[in-house]
Scaffold this motif. Structure first.
Motif, PDB file in Angstrom:
ATOM      1  N   VAL A   1       1.300  -5.881  15.882  1.00 43.79           N
ATOM      2  CA  VAL A   1       0.254  -6.379  16.950  1.00 43.79           C
ATOM      3  C   VAL A   1       0.221  -8.046  16.399  1.00 43.79           C
ATOM      4  O   VAL A   1      -0.152  -8.498  17.535  1.00 43.79           O
ATOM      5  N   THR A   2       0.623  -8.620  15.506  1.00 42.18           N
ATOM      6  CA  THR A   2       0.849  -9.806  15.203  1.00 42.18           C
ATOM      7  C   THR A   2       1.493 -10.501  16.465  1.00 42.18           C
ATOM      8  O   THR A   2       1.191 -11.595  16.969  1.00 42.18           O
TER       9      THR A   2
ATOM     10  N   GLU B   1      -1.328  -8.541   4.485  1.00 39.52           N
ATOM     11  CA  GLU B   1      -1.686  -7.800   3.185  1.00 39.52           C
ATOM     12  C   GLU B   1      -2.249  -8.700   2.435  1.00 39.52           C
ATOM     13  O   GLU B   1      -2.487  -9.936   2.776  1.00 39.52           O
ATOM     14  N   PRO B   2      -2.864  -8.257   1.378  1.00 40.40           N
ATOM     15  CA  PRO B   2      -3.486  -8.989   0.598  1.00 40.40           C
ATOM     16  C   PRO B   2      -2.406 -10.148   0.078  1.00 40.40           C
ATOM     17  O   PRO B   2      -1.363  -9.755  -0.480  1.00 40.40           O
TER      18      PRO B   2
ATOM     19  N   ASP C   1      -5.651 -17.637   5.333  1.00 39.37           N
ATOM     20  CA  ASP C   1      -5.275 -16.295   5.134  1.00 39.37           C
ATOM     21  C   ASP C   1      -6.206 -15.274   5.955  1.00 39.37           C
ATOM     22  O   ASP C   1      -7.564 -15.243   6.076  1.00 39.37           O
ATOM     23  N   THR C   2      -5.564 -14.635   6.950  1.00 35.97           N
ATOM     24  CA  THR C   2      -6.326 -14.073   8.128  1.00 35.97           C
ATOM     25  C   THR C   2      -6.195 -12.746   8.152  1.00 35.97           C
ATOM     26  O   THR C   2      -5.139 -11.883   7.940  1.00 35.97           O
ATOM     27  N   TRP C   3      -7.492 -11.972   7.956  1.00 37.24           N
ATOM     28  CA  TRP C   3      -7.663 -10.523   7.898  1.00 37.24           C
ATOM     29  C   TRP C   3      -7.848  -9.969   9.297  1.00 37.24           C
ATOM     30  O   TRP C   3      -8.896 -10.450   9.972  1.00 37.24           O
ATOM     31  N   TRP C   4      -7.167  -8.946   9.660  1.00 37.43           N
ATOM     32  CA  TRP C   4      -7.327  -8.345  10.931  1.00 37.43           C
ATOM     33  C   TRP C   4      -6.498  -6.931  10.740  1.00 37.43           C
ATOM     34  O   TRP C   4      -5.530  -6.970  10.015  1.00 37.43           O
ATOM     35  N   GLN C   5      -6.690  -6.277  11.818  1.00 36.12           N
ATOM     36  CA  GLN C   5      -5.748  -5.086  12.076  1.00 36.12           C
ATOM     37  C   GLN C   5      -5.429  -4.664  13.573  1.00 36.12           C
ATOM     38  O   GLN C   5      -6.196  -5.179  14.600  1.00 36.12           O
ATOM     39  N   THR C   6      -4.530  -3.839  13.588  1.00 36.64           N
ATOM     40  CA  THR C   6      -3.935  -3.400  15.020  1.00 36.64           C
ATOM     41  C   THR C   6      -5.538  -3.156  15.750  1.00 36.64           C
ATOM     42  O   THR C   6      -5.476  -3.534  17.043  1.00 36.64           O
ATOM     43  N   GLU C   7      -6.406  -2.354  15.117  1.00 34.74           N
ATOM     44  CA  GLU C   7      -7.522  -1.847  15.797  1.00 34.74           C
ATOM     45  C   GLU C   7      -8.249  -3.095  16.302  1.00 34.74           C
ATOM     46  O   GLU C   7      -9.239  -3.167  17.390  1.00 34.74           O
TER      47      GLU C   7
ATOM     48  N   ALA D   1     -12.933  -0.064   8.340  1.00 34.62           N
ATOM     49  CA  ALA D   1     -11.598  -0.566   8.343  1.00 34.62           C
ATOM     50  C   ALA D   1     -10.627   0.045   7.493  1.00 34.62           C
ATOM     51  O   ALA D   1      -9.538   0.190   7.734  1.00 34.62           O
TER      52      ALA D   1
ATOM     53  N   ASP E   1     -10.337  -0.476   4.381  1.00 33.71           N
ATOM     54  CA  ASP E   1      -9.958  -1.566   3.212  1.00 33.71           C
ATOM     55  C   ASP E   1     -10.893  -1.525   2.212  1.00 33.71           C
ATOM     56  O   ASP E   1     -12.237  -1.595   2.637  1.00 33.71           O
TER      57      ASP E   1
ATOM     58  N   LEU F   1     -10.142  -9.344   0.195  1.00 37.06           N
ATOM     59  CA  LEU F   1      -9.785  -7.987   0.577  1.00 37.06           C
ATOM     60  C   LEU F   1      -8.797  -7.589  -0.527  1.00 37.06           C
ATOM     61  O   LEU F   1      -7.712  -7.968  -1.007  1.00 37.06           O
TER      62      LEU F   1
ATOM     63  N   ASN G   1       1.089   0.081   2.544  1.00 44.30           N
ATOM     64  CA  ASN G   1       1.359  -1.390   3.099  1.00 44.30           C
ATOM     65  C   ASN G   1       2.613  -1.847   2.629  1.00 44.30           C
ATOM     66  O   ASN G   1       2.550  -2.488   1.334  1.00 44.30           O
TER      67      ASN G   1
ATOM     68  N   GLY H   1       3.712  -5.634   4.554  1.00 43.21           N
ATOM     69  CA  GLY H   1       2.469  -5.823   5.970  1.00 43.21           C
ATOM     70  C   GLY H   1       2.944  -4.680   6.938  1.00 43.21           C
ATOM     71  O   GLY H   1       2.136  -4.750   7.797  1.00 43.21           O
TER      72      GLY H   1
HETATM   73  C1  7RM Z   1      -2.564  -7.752  11.710  1.00 42.07           C
HETATM   74  C2  7RM Z   1      -2.058  -6.585  10.788  1.00 42.07           C
HETATM   75  C3  7RM Z   1      -3.729  -3.990   9.074  1.00 42.07           C
HETATM   76  C4  7RM Z   1      -4.018  -3.590   7.519  1.00 42.07           C
HETATM   77  C5  7RM Z   1      -5.378  -4.046   7.030  1.00 42.07           C
HETATM   78  C6  7RM Z   1      -5.161  -4.501   5.775  1.00 42.07           C
HETATM   79  C7  7RM Z   1      -3.952  -5.176   5.578  1.00 42.07           C
HETATM   80  C8  7RM Z   1      -3.871  -7.490   7.056  1.00 42.07           C
HETATM   81  C9  7RM Z   1      -4.720  -8.916   5.727  1.00 42.07           C
HETATM   82  C10 7RM Z   1      -4.658  -7.702   5.187  1.00 42.07           C
HETATM   83  C11 7RM Z   1      -5.428  -8.441   3.005  1.00 42.07           C
HETATM   84  C12 7RM Z   1      -5.221 -10.012   4.910  1.00 42.07           C
HETATM   85  N1  7RM Z   1      -2.441  -5.505  11.282  1.00 42.07           N
HETATM   86  N2  7RM Z   1      -4.086  -6.625   6.086  1.00 42.07           N
HETATM   87  N3  7RM Z   1      -4.149  -8.695   6.742  1.00 42.07           N
HETATM   88  N4  7RM Z   1      -5.161  -7.409   3.785  1.00 42.07           N
HETATM   89  N5  7RM Z   1      -5.553  -9.555   3.714  1.00 42.07           N
HETATM   90  N6  7RM Z   1      -5.297 -11.293   5.515  1.00 42.07           N
HETATM   91  O1  7RM Z   1      -1.532  -6.478   9.672  1.00 42.07           O
HETATM   92  O2  7RM Z   1      -2.835  -2.824  11.542  1.00 42.07           O
HETATM   93  O3  7RM Z   1      -0.693  -3.688  10.791  1.00 42.07           O
HETATM   94  O4  7RM Z   1      -2.401  -3.636   9.302  1.00 42.07           O
HETATM   95  O5  7RM Z   1      -3.287  -4.753   6.706  1.00 42.07           O
HETATM   96  O6  7RM Z   1      -5.161  -3.562   4.758  1.00 42.07           O
HETATM   97  O7  7RM Z   1      -6.129  -2.848   7.350  1.00 42.07           O
HETATM   98  S1  7RM Z   1      -2.080  -3.790  10.765  1.00 42.07           S
END
Ligand code: 7RM
Length: 647
Positions: free
Chosen positions: A312-313, A390-391, A413-419, A499, A501, A513, A522, A525
Motif C-alpha cells: 500500500v505504501t 512497523e514500530p 514516523d508515519t503510522w497507517w495501514q493498508t486499510e 486497528a 495495534d 505504537l 510484521n 514491514g
Molecule cells: C503502511 C503499512 C500496517 C501495520 C500496522 C502496524 C504497522 C505501520 C507503523 C506501524 C508502528 C509505524 N501498511 N505499522 N506503520 N507500527 N509505527 N509508523 O505498513 O497494512 O502493511 O501494515 O504495520 O502494526 O497495523 S500495512
C-alpha cells in the motif's frame, strides 16, 4: 506487549522541535490546521478535497456515515489519472520530470509528466482493446518498473480497478488473488532485476494462469530479457500492443465512490482480505498527507519512497500521492546492496533527493552495514526523512536522524495501514516536536484514541489503538465479504475502528505504537498471518502439525519461527519446508527457523499455546505452564532454543 518494551520507551526523553530554518519554508507551522480540523473535521476534509483535487462535477454531501460504512464526496465526479497527469500538463508542467527511474543494473529512464500521460493514454486504449471496461478488475504482477505506474493509472483512467500483487509472491498467492477478484486481464513481465540477476515472473504467472479461468488476456512487459512462453491468443507483448494503440484516450469522469483498487492484506485467518479503496476520498487523503507530512514543495523537491508498488505504501506514496501533487520522484528497481551497501546513498546523491521515505527494517540493516556507507556520499540535499511499516525503536530513529539526516532533518514516523489508505498518525515536520520512537499525534482530520480492554478511553498508559470517526481514505470494505469487514474492524470496540495495534500515551499525550496485538506478524514491514504460514506448512505431505509465532528480531522487527511435527515415518528437512512455504506464499513468508518436535505444547482442551512458543522463541522464562497437557514438550523445546542461540 512485553512490559520491557513499554519501560524502554518510557525512558526515551529526548525531544526535537523543528528548526527555525525549516519552519521558515514549511507549509504548516503552529497549530492552525489542527484547530481547524478539530472544530469540524468534515468541513476540514471538504476544504482539502476542494483545494487539492480537481473535480469534473462537485459533490453534494461531504460524508455519509452509516457505521461501519462511509461514503465521501457523494455526487462528485473526478478522474484519478486526470488528477495525477493531465492537470499538470494542462498547467504547463508537461516537461517536468515525474519519474527518475533507476534500474538495478544501472540503466535509467527519465519520464516527464507529458510522456507519462502519453504512455498511460495508450495503455488505457490497450486495456480497452482487450475488453476491459468500467468496473472490471485487472491484476498487476510486475517488478519496480515504470510500466507498473502506467498500468495502475491506465486502470484508473478507464474505471477498472487494479489489484497489484507484489512480485515476490508465489504463483499460488497470485492465483488466489486473481480468483478472489475475478480479474479479466493480467499485466506482468518476463522478469526483473534483483541482486544482480534476473528473477523470472512470467513462468510464475503461467503456473498461476493454469487455475485462473477469469483471465482472458495477459500483457507481458519485456524487462528481464529471459526466455518466456507466450500462449497464442492469450499472451501479448506490451511493446507490440502499445505500438498499435491509439494515442489519445480521454479521462472519463468517475463517481467519487467508484472502486479504484483492491489490495490484498493478511488478516488473522489463512485467507487474505481484498481491501477496497475508492476514488474521491482516497485521492484527497493521499494528496493531503503527501503534501503536508513530507512538506512537499513540488518545484524544488525530489522525493523518494523505497517501497514496492505491490504494497500500500507504493500505491499511496509512489503512485497516487506524489503524482497528484505533481512531484518529481525517484523509483528504484532493485535491492539496497547491489552492487554495494551504499547503493541507496549513491542514488540520493545522484538525483539530489530531498525527501526520503523508508522502513525501520531497512534502517536497522543500514545500521548493521555501518556509518561508512552513507558517509561515502553527499546527502546534504535531504531535508525530510520518513519511516513507515512497523514500530521504529528509538535507537534506529536516532541513527537515522544522525547518519542520514545529518542531525538536522525532521524525522517523520508515519503510522497507517493498508486499510486506512493513507497516513493517520505522524508529526508535521514544521509543526511537531518529535520524540525518537513516537509517531506523535493524529494528523489534522484524524480521530485516534487509546482504549482499555473494555473500550474505555485512556489518556495515559497502554491499551489498544482505535480510530473514532470516518476519514476519506478509509477502506470501504473487504471484497466480497462485508461480514468479515464488520467483525474484523468494528466488533471489538463498538462504534470504533480497531486497528489491531497496541499503543501507549505518555505524559505529554504522545502516541507510541507498540505493534500488533493479534496473530498478524510484521516481518520487515510486511504483514503475514501466523495462520497463513501454518496452513502452508501443513499442506506439505510430510507435516502433521505446525505452529507459527513471530519472535522479536533485531533487524526485521519480527522473525517467523515455526514448530513442526512430522507425520509418522515421514522425512523432511528444514530447507524442504522453507522452500515449500516460499512456493505456497512467497519468499517473504519463509520461516527463519523451524524446530522439529514430536509434539506441540497444547492446553488440555487441545489449543496450541502460541504465547508460550513465543516465549520460548524469544528465550524468556516460562510463566505458568500448568494448563499444559504435557509440560515436558516445552522443556525439550526450550533447551533446543537455548542451544540454537549459542550456535
Ligand atoms: C503502511 C503499512 C500496517 C501495520 C500496522 C502496524 C504497522 C505501520 C507503523 C506501524 C508502528 C509505524 N501498511 N505499522 N506503520 N507500527 N509505527 N509508523 O505498513 O497494512 O502493511 O501494515 O504495520 O502494526 O497495523 S500495512
Amino acid at each position: 506487549m512485553a512490559d520491557e518494551t513499554i519501560e524502554a520507551l518510557l525512558l526515551e526523553q529526548r525531544k526535537f522541535p523543528p528548526s527555525e530554518a525549516f519552519k521558515k519554508r514549511a507549509h504548516v507551522v503552529g497549530t492552525h490546521l489542527y484547530d481547524e480540523a478539530h472544530a469540524d473535521y468534515e468541513a476540514f476534509w471538504a476544504r482539502q478535497a476542494e483545494e487539492l483535487v480537481s473535480w469534473s462535477q462537485p459533490w453534494q454531501t461531504v460524508c455519509e456515515w452509516n457505521p461501519p460504512f462511509s461514503k465521501w464526496f457523494i455526487g462528485g465526479q473526478l478522474n484519478v489519472a486526470y488528477n495525477c497527469l493531465d492537470r499538470h500538463v494542462e498547467a504547463g508542467r508537461g516537461g517536468k520530470v515525474a519519474i527518475h527511474w533507476e534500474g538495478e543494473p544501472g540503466d535509467t529512464r527519465t519520464i516527464t509528466y507529458a510522456q507519462l500521460l502519453d504512455e498511460v493514454e495508450r495503455f488505457s486504449n490497450v486495456l480497452r482493446g482487450l475488453g476491459v471496461t468500467r468496473g472490471d478488475r485487472v491484476n498487476i504482477y510486475l517488478p519496480m518498473i515504470p510500466e507498473a505506474v502506467v498500468a495502475m493509472l491506465a486502470c484508473a483512467r478507464i474505471g477498472a480497478a487494479h489489484s497489484v500483487v507484489f512480485g515476490g509472491f508465489s504463483s499460488q498467492a497470485l492465483a488466489d488473488r486473481i480468483n478472489d477478484a475475478s480479474a479479466k486481464v493480467l499485466v506482468t513481465a518476463d522478469g526483473g532485476w534483483r541482486r544482480g540477476e534476473v528473477f523470472a515472473l512470467k513462468p510464475q504467472a503461467d503456473e498461476a494462469l493454469a487455475s485462473t479461468p477469469s483471465i482472458e488476456h495477459v500483457v507481458v512487459v519485456r524487462r528481464g530479457g529471459n526466455a518466456v512462453d507466450m500462449s497464442a491468443g492469450r499472451d501479448h507483448w506490451y511493446h507490440e500492443l502499445m505500438a498499435r494503440a491509439d494515442e489519445r484516450c480521454a479521462a472519463e469522469p468517475m463517481d467519487s465512490e467508484q472502486l479504484l483498487f483492491l489490495l490484498y492484506t493478511s488478516g488473522t485467518t489463512g485467507k487474505p482480505k481484498g481491501i477496497m479503496h475508492t476514488t474521491g476520498g482516497y485521492l484527497t487523503h493521499v494528496t493531503y498527507t503527501h503534501k503536508y507530512v513530507f512538506d512537499l514543495h513540488p518545484d524544488s523537491d525530489v522525493y523518494w519512497c523505497t517501497a514496492d508498488v505491490g504494497w500500500v505504501t507504493g500505491h499511496s506514496y509512489i503512485v497516487y500521492g506524489p503524482l497528484s501533487n505533481g512531484a518529481t520522484q525517484v523509483i528504484y528497481e532493485g535491492v539496497p546492496n547491489f552492487p554495494g551497501n551504499d547503493r541507496l546513498w549513491s542514488i540520493v546523491e545522484k538525483y539530489g533527493v530531498t525527501i526520503f521515505y523508508t522502513a525501520p527494517t531497512a534502517i536497522r540493516t543500514f545500521m548493521k552495514w555501518g556509518t561508512q556507507e552513507p558517509a561515502k556520499h553527499d546527502l546534504s540535499s535531504l531535508r525530510v526523512i520518513g519511516s513507515v511499516g512497523e514500530p521504529i525503536n528509538p535507537e534506529a530513529w536516532m541513527w537515522y536522524r544522525e547518519n542520514i539526516g545529518r542531525g538536522d532533518c525532521p524525522v517523520v514516523d508515519t503510522w497507517w495501514q493498508t486499510e486506512t489508505g493513507g497516513i493517520m498518525i505522524s508529526p508535521l515536520p514544521g509543526a511537531t516536536t518529535t520524540k525518537p520512537g513516537s509517531a506523535t499525534f493524529p494528523l489534522p482530520g484524524v480521530g485516534a484514541e487509546v482504549v482499555d480492554e473494555s473500550g474505555r478511553t485512556i489518556t495515559k498508559g497502554g491499551g489498544y489503538l482505535t480510530l473514532t470517526h470516518p476519514w476519506p481514505g478509509m477502506l470501504r470494505g473487504i471484497w466480497g465479504d462485508p461480514e468479515r469487514y464488520k467483525e474484523t474492524y468494528w466488533a471489538r470496540f463498538p462504534g470504533r475502528y480497531f486497528a489491531g495495534d497496541g499503543a501507549k500515551l505518555d505524559d505529554d499525550g504522545y502516541l507510541w505504537l507498540l505493534g500488533r496485538v493479534d496473530d498478524v506478524m510484521n516481518v520487515s514491514g510486511h504483514r503475514i498471518s501466523t495462520t497463513e504460514v501454518e496452513s502452508a506448512l501443513v499442506s506439505h505431505p510430510s507435516v502433521a502439525e505446525a505452529a507459527v509465532v513471530g519472535a522479536n528480531d533485531a533487524t526485521t522487527g519480527q522473525a517467523i519461527i515455526a514448530y513442526v511435527t512430522l507425520r509418522g515415518g515421514a522425512q523432511a528437512t528444514e530447507t524442504d519446508l522453507r522452500n515449500h512455504v516460499a512456493k505456497e506464499i512467497g519468499a517473504i513468508a519463509k520461516p527463519k527457523t523451524i524446530y522439529f518436535t514430536p509434539d506441540l505444547p497444547k492446553t488440555r482442551s487441545g489449543k496450541i499455546m502460541r504465547r508460550l512458543l513465543r516465549d520460548v522463541a524469544e528465550g524468556r522464562n516460562l510463566g505458568d505452564t500448568t494448563t499444559l497437557a504435557d509440560a515436558s514438550v516445552v522443556a525439550e523445546l526450550q533447551s533446543r532454543a537455548a542451544q540454537s542461540t549459542e550456535d
